[in-house]
Design a protein around this motif. Structure first.
Motif, mmCIF file in Angstrom:
data_model
loop_
_atom_site.group_PDB
_atom_site.id
_atom_site.type_symbol
_atom_site.label_atom_id
_atom_site.label_comp_id
_atom_site.label_asym_id
_atom_site.label_seq_id
_atom_site.Cartn_x
_atom_site.Cartn_y
_atom_site.Cartn_z
ATOM 1 N N UNK A 265 1.030 -1.301 -0.052
ATOM 2 C CA UNK A 265 0.075 0.064 0.015
ATOM 3 C C UNK A 265 0.818 1.155 0.107
ATOM 4 N N UNK A 266 0.151 2.344 -0.138
ATOM 5 C CA UNK A 266 0.951 3.546 0.082
ATOM 6 C C UNK A 266 2.002 3.810 1.164
ATOM 7 N N UNK A 267 3.108 4.322 0.735
ATOM 8 C CA UNK A 267 4.223 4.119 2.061
ATOM 9 C C UNK A 267 4.756 2.867 2.286
ATOM 10 N N UNK A 268 4.615 1.927 1.533
ATOM 11 C CA UNK A 268 5.320 0.541 1.955
ATOM 12 C C UNK A 268 6.361 0.369 0.415
ATOM 13 N N UNK A 269 7.480 -0.425 0.809
ATOM 14 C CA UNK A 269 8.335 -0.844 -0.228
ATOM 15 C C UNK A 269 8.874 -2.283 -0.097
ATOM 16 N N UNK A 270 9.322 -2.752 -1.270
ATOM 17 C CA UNK A 270 9.779 -4.047 -1.270
ATOM 18 C C UNK A 270 11.188 -4.249 -1.974
ATOM 19 N N UNK A 271 12.036 -5.122 -1.375
ATOM 20 C CA UNK A 271 13.330 -5.363 -2.086
ATOM 21 C C UNK A 271 13.443 -6.674 -2.386
ATOM 22 N N UNK A 272 13.725 -6.858 -3.795
ATOM 23 C CA UNK A 272 13.690 -8.162 -4.276
ATOM 24 C C UNK A 272 15.303 -8.311 -5.253
ATOM 25 N N UNK A 273 15.486 -9.666 -5.531
ATOM 26 C CA UNK A 273 16.491 -9.903 -6.383
ATOM 27 C C UNK A 273 15.792 -9.808 -8.068
ATOM 28 N N UNK A 274 16.225 -8.999 -8.659
ATOM 29 C CA UNK A 274 15.586 -8.610 -10.105
ATOM 30 C C UNK A 274 15.490 -9.888 -10.969
ATOM 31 N N UNK A 275 16.658 -10.852 -10.672
ATOM 32 C CA UNK A 275 16.922 -11.935 -11.418
ATOM 33 C C UNK A 275 16.242 -13.257 -10.901
ATOM 34 N N UNK A 276 15.426 -13.009 -10.053
ATOM 35 C CA UNK A 276 14.322 -14.052 -9.728
ATOM 36 C C UNK A 276 12.834 -13.909 -10.181
ATOM 37 N N UNK A 277 12.277 -14.841 -10.878
ATOM 38 C CA UNK A 277 10.964 -14.641 -11.549
ATOM 39 C C UNK A 277 9.899 -13.983 -10.362
ATOM 40 N N UNK A 278 9.225 -13.030 -10.968
ATOM 41 C CA UNK A 278 7.841 -12.518 -10.058
ATOM 42 C C UNK A 278 7.008 -11.893 -11.102
ATOM 43 N N UNK A 279 5.821 -11.716 -10.183
ATOM 44 C CA UNK A 279 4.721 -11.152 -11.014
ATOM 45 C C UNK A 279 4.078 -10.125 -10.146
ATOM 46 N N UNK A 280 3.853 -9.026 -10.754
ATOM 47 C CA UNK A 280 3.250 -7.935 -10.244
ATOM 48 C C UNK A 280 2.014 -7.399 -10.654
ATOM 49 N N UNK A 281 1.140 -7.138 -9.828
ATOM 50 C CA UNK A 281 -0.346 -6.529 -10.434
ATOM 51 C C UNK A 281 -0.555 -5.069 -9.641
ATOM 52 N N UNK A 282 -1.068 -4.426 -10.696
ATOM 53 C CA UNK A 282 -1.868 -2.941 -10.380
ATOM 54 C C UNK A 282 -3.107 -2.932 -10.565
ATOM 55 N N UNK A 283 -4.172 -3.062 -9.609
ATOM 56 C CA UNK A 283 -5.459 -3.130 -10.006
ATOM 57 C C UNK A 283 -6.130 -1.468 -10.203
ATOM 58 N N UNK A 284 -5.441 -0.640 -9.533
ATOM 59 C CA UNK A 284 -6.150 0.801 -9.733
ATOM 60 C C UNK A 284 -5.010 1.833 -10.344
ATOM 61 N N UNK A 285 -3.920 1.169 -10.877
ATOM 62 C CA UNK A 285 -2.908 1.780 -11.668
ATOM 63 C C UNK A 285 -1.416 1.942 -10.768
ATOM 64 N N UNK A 286 -0.663 2.498 -11.422
ATOM 65 C CA UNK A 286 0.861 2.325 -11.020
ATOM 66 C C UNK A 286 1.182 3.716 -10.585
ATOM 67 N N UNK A 287 1.662 3.976 -9.457
ATOM 68 C CA UNK A 287 2.456 5.025 -9.108
ATOM 69 C C UNK A 287 3.362 4.955 -8.101
ATOM 70 N N UNK A 288 4.812 4.643 -8.675
ATOM 71 C CA UNK A 288 5.752 4.289 -7.800
ATOM 72 C C UNK A 288 7.057 4.664 -7.962
ATOM 73 N N UNK A 289 8.094 4.684 -7.212
ATOM 74 C CA UNK A 289 9.500 4.746 -7.571
ATOM 75 C C UNK A 289 10.040 3.459 -7.576
ATOM 76 N N UNK A 290 11.014 3.236 -8.227
ATOM 77 C CA UNK A 290 12.047 2.294 -8.549
ATOM 78 C C UNK A 290 13.433 2.607 -8.382
ATOM 79 N N UNK A 291 14.148 1.613 -7.581
ATOM 80 C CA UNK A 291 15.510 1.991 -7.420
ATOM 81 C C UNK A 291 16.050 0.405 -7.771
#
Length: 326
Positions: free
Chosen positions: A115-141
């Motif tokens: 949710x707003x104000x939460x972040x997740x750190x992951x290995x970008x070379x491990x498979x994942x699926x992401x979904x945005x039901x109301x749209x995307x607004x995020x920062x990525x590093x």
């Protein structure tokens, strides 16, 4: 379309890139969106949720080894499959920071809802699926895995990590406060065409380290500890930054900032301490040969000792010893 940044005016200037689907025909938007992310951030397979036209925009900022992105878009699902990883490997760790709405992140290790104000750190070379039901607004590093391994003090990302960076969470947690500062730094960087890349990168990595481990070191006391370590191991010609950082209990990058806070560097400090030690030896033990003085002060050879001593004092070791005699 993509507007590549102009040639940077100096070596430390960041590279800015921007993308929008606004003028792209509806049927071609996903293809262009995927191509942009592959080149500017992370390769993904993308689809909309209900076959409605995709709307997306992204601003990217490339530092020497880090990449920032500010992303907005309509509802969509993005996947980084094993096939995509094989075709477009990154060797990076990714940090996703939700600025608005909500999203899910699913991998073999489970599902996380952000949710707003939460972040997740992951290995970008491990498979994942992401979904945005109301749209995307995020920062990525994204940052290299080698950098993450160093600042995480050997911890690897066998499963994603989550952290809060909301203002309320930051009030009671040094980790959350650092994450909030990092989000503000990334957002602010897009408004700074005069931004110094290396400075921004160093500060971002430090904030990531503090996000993982809490408040940073007390620079003054850490500097004193580092000087004691250097003095104790001064005769060891193999004394290095990594060894000293471990003994002090900080990362190599933090150690560099600790010395920078004193207006110097680790290498300069070691050399200065060795020169000081050699002068004391020549004064107190005049019977020692110049070669022995150099070895006891941590210089690997007499020639290296003599050359370094002259560079720092303007005298050869023999001249300095003669001048010190009554």
């Amino acid at each position: 379309m993509t507007d590549d940044a102009a040639t940077t005016p100096h070596p430390t200037a960041p590279a800015f890139v921007s993308f929008t689907t606004e003028r792209i025909p509806h049927r071609e938007r996903i293809e262009f969106w995927e191509a942009h992310n592959t080149n500017a951030l992370i390769g993904l397979d993308i689809r909309t949720l209900d076959d409605s036209p995709l709307s997306a925009e992204e601003r990217n900022l490339h530092l020497p080894t880090l990449r920032f992105a500010h992303v907005r878009g309509s509802p969509q699902v993005v996947e980084r499959s094993q096939a995509t990883i094989t075709a477009h490997p990154t060797e990076d760790v990714a940090l996703f920071m939700c600025l608005d709405g909500e999203s899910f992140f699913h991998s073999d290790q489970g599902t996380h809802v952000l949710h707003r104000g939460q972040a997740l750190i992951c290995d970008a070379d491990s498979p994942f699926l992401r979904g945005f039901s109301v749209g995307v607004h995020e920062l990525v590093l994204t940052l290299p895995k080698s950098t993450f391994t160093q600042i995480s003090r050997g911890t690897d990302l066998r499963q994603p990590l989550t952290v809060n960076f909301s203002a309320s969470a930051a009030q009671g947690s040094p980790e959350c406060q650092s994450a909030l500062e990092m989000a503000r730094l990334i957002l602010g960087a897009f408004k700074r065409p005069d931004l110094d890349s290396q400075t921004a990168e160093d500060l971002t990595v430090e904030l990531m380290e503090r996000t993982l481990h809490g408040a940073g070191p007390d620079y003054r006391s850490a500097h004193k500890r580092a000087l004691r370590v250097i003095d104790h191991h001064l005769a060891d010609p193999n004394l290095n930054r990594a060894q000293t950082a471990r003994a002090v209990g900080v990362s190599e990058r933090q150690l560099s900032r600790i010395f920078a806070d004193q207006g110097t560097t680790f290498s300069e400090t070691v050399t200065r301490q060795r020169i000081h030690h050699s002068r004391k030896l020549m004064e107190k033990q005049p019977q020692l040969s110049i070669s022995e003085v150099g070895l006891r002060s941590g210089f690997p050879s007499a020639s290296h000792f003599s050359r370094t001593f002259r560079e720092h004092t303007g005298l050869s070791p023999r001249e300095a010893r003669a001048a010190a005699q009554p």
